[in-house]
Design a protein around this motif. Structure first.
Motif, PDB file in Angstrom:
ATOM      1  N   SER A  75      10.914  -4.329  -3.761  1.00 30.48           N
ATOM      2  CA  SER A  75      10.557  -4.198  -5.169  1.00 30.48           C
ATOM      3  C   SER A  75      10.094  -2.788  -5.470  1.00 30.48           C
ATOM      4  O   SER A  75       9.768  -2.002  -4.587  1.00 30.48           O
ATOM      5  CB  SER A  75       9.445  -5.194  -5.519  1.00 30.48           C
ATOM      6  OG  SER A  75       8.262  -4.875  -4.826  1.00 30.48           O
ATOM      7  N   ASN A  76      10.060  -2.476  -6.802  1.00 26.52           N
ATOM      8  CA  ASN A  76       9.615  -1.153  -7.227  1.00 26.52           C
ATOM      9  C   ASN A  76       8.165  -0.903  -6.836  1.00 26.52           C
ATOM     10  O   ASN A  76       7.785   0.207  -6.467  1.00 26.52           O
ATOM     11  CB  ASN A  76       9.773  -1.022  -8.741  1.00 26.52           C
ATOM     12  CG  ASN A  76      11.233  -1.001  -9.157  1.00 26.52           C
ATOM     13  OD1 ASN A  76      12.104  -0.625  -8.365  1.00 26.52           O
ATOM     14  ND2 ASN A  76      11.513  -1.397 -10.390  1.00 26.52           N
ATOM     15  N   THR A  77       7.341  -1.975  -6.906  1.00 24.61           N
ATOM     16  CA  THR A  77       5.932  -1.829  -6.573  1.00 24.61           C
ATOM     17  C   THR A  77       5.732  -1.477  -5.111  1.00 24.61           C
ATOM     18  O   THR A  77       4.979  -0.571  -4.754  1.00 24.61           O
ATOM     19  CB  THR A  77       5.161  -3.121  -6.900  1.00 24.61           C
ATOM     20  OG1 THR A  77       5.347  -3.441  -8.274  1.00 24.61           O
ATOM     21  CG2 THR A  77       3.681  -2.952  -6.604  1.00 24.61           C
ATOM     22  N   SER A  78       6.417  -2.210  -4.233  1.00 24.35           N
ATOM     23  CA  SER A  78       6.280  -1.942  -2.797  1.00 24.35           C
ATOM     24  C   SER A  78       6.878  -0.587  -2.432  1.00 24.35           C
ATOM     25  O   SER A  78       6.361   0.107  -1.543  1.00 24.35           O
ATOM     26  CB  SER A  78       6.958  -3.046  -1.990  1.00 24.35           C
ATOM     27  OG  SER A  78       8.344  -3.142  -2.319  1.00 24.35           O
ATOM     28  N   THR A  79       7.957  -0.188  -3.113  1.00 22.43           N
ATOM     29  CA  THR A  79       8.556   1.129  -2.863  1.00 22.43           C
ATOM     30  C   THR A  79       7.589   2.242  -3.241  1.00 22.43           C
ATOM     31  O   THR A  79       7.417   3.220  -2.505  1.00 22.43           O
ATOM     32  CB  THR A  79       9.858   1.284  -3.665  1.00 22.43           C
ATOM     33  OG1 THR A  79      10.766   0.238  -3.291  1.00 22.43           O
ATOM     34  CG2 THR A  79      10.493   2.631  -3.398  1.00 22.43           C
ATOM     35  N   ALA A  80       6.926   2.095  -4.400  1.00 22.41           N
ATOM     36  CA  ALA A  80       5.957   3.099  -4.845  1.00 22.41           C
ATOM     37  C   ALA A  80       4.771   3.170  -3.898  1.00 22.41           C
ATOM     38  O   ALA A  80       4.281   4.254  -3.573  1.00 22.41           O
ATOM     39  CB  ALA A  80       5.481   2.772  -6.263  1.00 22.41           C
ATOM     40  N   ALA A  81       4.298   2.005  -3.417  1.00 21.20           N
ATOM     41  CA  ALA A  81       3.176   1.969  -2.486  1.00 21.20           C
ATOM     42  C   ALA A  81       3.540   2.647  -1.169  1.00 21.20           C
ATOM     43  O   ALA A  81       2.734   3.396  -0.591  1.00 21.20           O
ATOM     44  CB  ALA A  81       2.742   0.534  -2.241  1.00 21.20           C
ATOM     45  N   HIS A  82       4.766   2.375  -0.690  1.00 25.06           N
ATOM     46  CA  HIS A  82       5.221   2.999   0.553  1.00 25.06           C
ATOM     47  C   HIS A  82       5.329   4.511   0.387  1.00 25.06           C
ATOM     48  O   HIS A  82       4.928   5.280   1.289  1.00 25.06           O
ATOM     49  CB  HIS A  82       6.582   2.420   0.941  1.00 25.06           C
ATOM     50  CG  HIS A  82       7.178   3.043   2.174  1.00 25.06           C
ATOM     51  ND1 HIS A  82       6.705   2.774   3.433  1.00 25.06           N
ATOM     52  CD2 HIS A  82       8.190   3.948   2.322  1.00 25.06           C
ATOM     53  CE1 HIS A  82       7.413   3.464   4.321  1.00 25.06           C
ATOM     54  NE2 HIS A  82       8.306   4.189   3.659  1.00 25.06           N
ATOM     55  N   HIS A  83       5.841   4.958  -0.754  1.00 23.62           N
ATOM     56  CA  HIS A  83       5.963   6.393  -1.017  1.00 23.62           C
ATOM     57  C   HIS A  83       4.592   7.053  -1.079  1.00 23.62           C
ATOM     58  O   HIS A  83       4.381   8.150  -0.531  1.00 23.62           O
ATOM     59  CB  HIS A  83       6.713   6.614  -2.331  1.00 23.62           C
ATOM     60  CG  HIS A  83       6.811   8.054  -2.731  1.00 23.62           C
ATOM     61  ND1 HIS A  83       7.647   8.946  -2.100  1.00 23.62           N
ATOM     62  CD2 HIS A  83       6.152   8.763  -3.708  1.00 23.62           C
ATOM     63  CE1 HIS A  83       7.509  10.139  -2.656  1.00 23.62           C
ATOM     64  NE2 HIS A  83       6.613  10.059  -3.624  1.00 23.62           N
ATOM     65  N   ALA A  84       3.632   6.389  -1.742  1.00 24.84           N
ATOM     66  CA  ALA A  84       2.276   6.936  -1.849  1.00 24.84           C
ATOM     67  C   ALA A  84       1.617   7.039  -0.478  1.00 24.84           C
ATOM     68  O   ALA A  84       0.962   8.036  -0.165  1.00 24.84           O
ATOM     69  CB  ALA A  84       1.433   6.066  -2.784  1.00 24.84           C
ATOM     70  N   ALA A  85       1.795   5.990   0.360  1.00 26.40           N
ATOM     71  CA  ALA A  85       1.212   6.012   1.704  1.00 26.40           C
ATOM     72  C   ALA A  85       1.811   7.129   2.540  1.00 26.40           C
ATOM     73  O   ALA A  85       1.096   7.831   3.276  1.00 26.40           O
ATOM     74  CB  ALA A  85       1.425   4.661   2.382  1.00 26.40           C
ATOM     75  N   SER A  86       3.128   7.318   2.434  1.00 25.36           N
ATOM     76  CA  SER A  86       3.788   8.391   3.175  1.00 25.36           C
ATOM     77  C   SER A  86       3.308   9.759   2.712  1.00 25.36           C
ATOM     78  O   SER A  86       3.070  10.663   3.521  1.00 25.36           O
ATOM     79  CB  SER A  86       5.304   8.271   2.996  1.00 25.36           C
ATOM     80  OG  SER A  86       5.979   9.345   3.621  1.00 25.36           O
TER      81      SER A  86
END
Length: 396
Positions: A2-13
């Protein structure tokens, strides 16, 4: 995904990359000063002492601590605080009271490390004083926030400005309060204890070790700031910042949430005050003036309100320019042109010019938070969409 999990993964990276970069920068400065410069050629030592002195690098870490604390209030909750220097002063005096021979009527040593001949007074462990400094300033954040957070906008700014003026003035005039010497007045409190850590003593002139210690505090503050922002309380702060009315309609307790931002934000100022007092070996009332509050606020705004790494960059750039950058650039320009301009005397002129240019051409800051970037560029995006629509209509 999902867009939410993708954004969270990008922020963590992204956070991971910045954290690695911060760690590498700190270790590089420490290794150069601890192991390389002592045996380096004279010209190399002079270059580093002029452009990247270890004292200025340690002070940058203190500025980062305080800017991150103010970012909780201004960047996360969207409140305005023009008196943040008060928390810096309170934290510094906690160190002065509990890590020096100042209160000589007592003789208390709780894992402290007083200097030889300065055993009288109260001597607590540096790490315990850090906790007490954070708690003490959090209490004062509650005291200041309690009667003021029902105010908004300009009124809130004026009240915080008042507190920011009252507390430093109290420190200046606190040498005689009903017959008690609480702050030692303009002379300040000197002779702060050395730091003892795992059996190793970090003395007055152990600058590499002090730099590393304060950098670790800054790193911890960065970690907690990111965790706070991503947590439930952080999301409530962001909701209030975006639209207070909508946040209240969604069940966010406005007063309690704002209250928490002032208390938690004050902790950064308190810890920064303890760290700075330990760095310079004392606490002096004349250092806590109104200009400090404006500089810290500028670090948050220019770096990128709400973005932890943006605030770190803003604090680093402005602190370095103010401490050594302006002086050294002045030396280079004067040598090149044969002039004798005193660039440090134009510090606030250049500082004001930087603020004007940033607000004209990059209002969102060096590294803006995604939401603030969208708000700041909303009008620009609407104009671009309008032009695109008109072009499509014309083509048909």
């Amino acid at each position: 995904m999902s867009n939410t999990s993708t954004a969270a993964h990008h922020a963590a990276s992204n956070n991971r990359k910045w954290a690695i970069g911060f760690t590498i920068a700190v270790l590089t400065v420490f290794i150069i000063n601890q192991f390389i410069l002592p045996s380096a050629p004279k010209q190399v030592v002079e270059f580093f002492n002029a452009w990247f002195s270890l004292t200025s690098m340690a002070e940058i870490m203190v500025w980062i601590l305080m800017a991150l604390g103010l970012n909780v209030i201004v960047g996360y909750a969207g409140l305005l605080d023009l008196g943040y220097v008060a928390f810096w002063a309170l934290g510094g005096y906690v160190a002065g009271w509990l890590m020096s021979p100042f209160l000589s009527q007592f003789q208390i040593n709780f894992f402290g490390n007083p200097r030889p001949g300065l055993e009288m007074g109260i001597h607590f462990s540096f790490f315990f004083v850090l906790i007490l400094g954070g708690v003490f300033t959090a209490i004062w954040g509650i005291i200041i926030g309690g009667p003021t957070l029902r105010l908004k906008s300009d009124y809130l700014a004026l009240v915080t400005l008042g507190f920011g003026e009252i507390i430093p003035q109290f420190m200046v005039n606190g040498g005689d309060v009903a017959g008690l010497n609480l702050t030692n007045g303009a002379q300040g409190i000197g002779g702060l204890d050395d730091i003892k850590f795992l059996g190793y003593t970090i003395g007055t002139f152990s600058l590499p070790e002090k730099f590393l210690m304060i950098s670790m505090l800054a790193g911890a503050m960065i970690f907690f700031s990111i965790r706070l922002r991503d947590g439930r309380l952080g999301r409530a702060w962001l909701a209030i910042r975006e639209d207070e009315l909508a946040a209240s309609m969604m069940g966010v307790p406005l007063w309690r949430t704002k209250f928490a931002s002032y208390a938690i934000g004050a902790v950064g100022g308190g810890i920064g005050g303890v760290a700075f007092a330990t760095l310079v070996g004392g606490v002096y009332a004349d250092r806590f003036n109104f200009v400090i509050s404006i500089i810290i606020l500028s670090m948050v705004v220019l770096g990128g309100m709400g973005n932890v790494w943006g605030v770190v960059v803003g604090a680093t750039v402005l602190a370095w320019v103010n401490s050594v950058g302006l002086v050294q650039f002045g030396v280079v320009i004067n040598n090149a042109l044969g002039t004798k301009i005193n660039f440090p005397s134009y510090q606030f002129l250049l500082f004001g010019l930087l603020l004007v240019l940033m607000m004209l051409f990059r209002r969102e800051g060096f590294i803006p938070e995604a939401r603030i970037r969208m708000v700041m560029n909303e009008e620009k995006l609407e104009d671009e969409e309008k032009i695109t629509d008109e072009t499509k209509i014309a083509s048909h």
